[in-house]
Scaffold this active site. Structure first.
Site, mmCIF file in Angstrom:
data_model
loop_
_atom_site.group_PDB
_atom_site.id
_atom_site.type_symbol
_atom_site.label_atom_id
_atom_site.label_comp_id
_atom_site.label_asym_id
_atom_site.label_seq_id
_atom_site.Cartn_x
_atom_site.Cartn_y
_atom_site.Cartn_z
ATOM 1 N N LYS A 103 0.605 -1.331 0.052
ATOM 2 C CA LYS A 103 0.086 0.217 -0.059
ATOM 3 C C LYS A 103 0.897 1.446 0.153
ATOM 4 C CE LYS A 103 -3.697 1.522 2.705
ATOM 5 N NZ LYS A 103 -4.414 1.508 4.102
ATOM 6 N N HIS A 105 -0.355 4.513 0.344
ATOM 7 C CA HIS A 105 -1.070 5.680 1.102
ATOM 8 C C HIS A 105 -1.384 5.005 2.549
ATOM 9 C CE1 HIS A 105 -4.175 3.208 -0.501
ATOM 10 N NE2 HIS A 105 -4.751 3.589 0.563
#
Ligand code: OMP
Length: 213
Positions: A103, A105
């Site tokens: 991921k 963010h």
């Protein structure tokens, strides 16, 4: 065989997690049985499964600091087993799992849960040729943690690349024990005790003669 092991086999057959027939494995082998842990797919089934894993971990005596449930199938296994360790054995074990896609963010990274550090107990469903588990070892190595052991539901007790079992190869290569709730020998004992399963026993015995250890 312990009571929890017999109950586990009965329960796996009842849920059709353990099925008999003709199945092509990831390794390309044609197997007369298949164990599909994804079919432990209800609250009650997961609760019972977690208790069996917790009992197998206790039985193994493996010492560890954190449990790692590899994506995807290991994630609910780690969660339910940590709940069972807390409720049945009074142990509050931290757990962590990986994402397959990192991921970029939010909290970022590809690990979720407790820090992946210290002695790591990996939880997984099945080891056949040992391919999947080797990928997990990279995650542990990158985090600078140490593998303490692995616990699986079913040890298929079959050859890896050479004459050793795939599990023995994993134990040797990573210097850690692999524990299981049951092994194929327990399944055969159960089928023999139950009776009326001669065709299945014969097919499994033939498979063992070719790929077993
Ligand atoms: P290896 O990577 O060869 O050790 O195979 C392990 C994986 O095979 C498991 O994580 C499953 O995806 C799958 N598998 C089962 O789930 N149950 C079985 O009875 C046999 C296999 C398999 O394909 O060998």
């Amino acid at each position: 065989m312990q009571d929890y092991q017999r109950e586990f086999i009965e329960f796996a057959i009842e849920k059709e997690v353990l099925r008999f027939g003709e199945f092509t494995l990831k390794s390309g082998r044609t197997s007369p049985y298949f164990f599909n842990a994804g079919l432990f797919n209800s609250g009650e089934a997961l609760a019972r499964l977690g208790k069996c894993y917790a009992a197998a971990i206790q039985q193994s005596g493996i010492e560890y600091d954190v449990m790692l449930g590899p994506a995807y199938k290991g994630i609910p296994l780690a969660a339910t087993t940590c709940v069972a360790l807390a409720t049945d054995f009074g142990q509050d074990v931290p757990y962590v799992f990986n994402r397959k896609e990192a991921k970029t963010h939010g909290e970022g990274g590809n690990l979720v849960g407790a820090p992946l550090e210290g002695r790591v107990l990996i939880i997984d469903d099945v080891i056949t040729a040992g391919t999947a588990i080797r990928e997990v070892m990279d995650i542990i190595e990158k985090a600078g943690a140490t593998p303490a052991g692995t616990v699986i539901a079913l040890n298929r007790q079959e050859k890896g690349k050479g004459e050793l079992s795939a599990i023995q190869e994993v134990e040797r290569d990573y210097n850690m024990p692999v524990a299981s709730i049951v092994g194929l020998n327990d399944v055969l004992t159960y089928l023999t005790e139950k009776g009326g399963m001669d065709a299945q026993i014969e097919a499994i015995s033939a498979y063992r003669a070719q790929y077993g250890i």
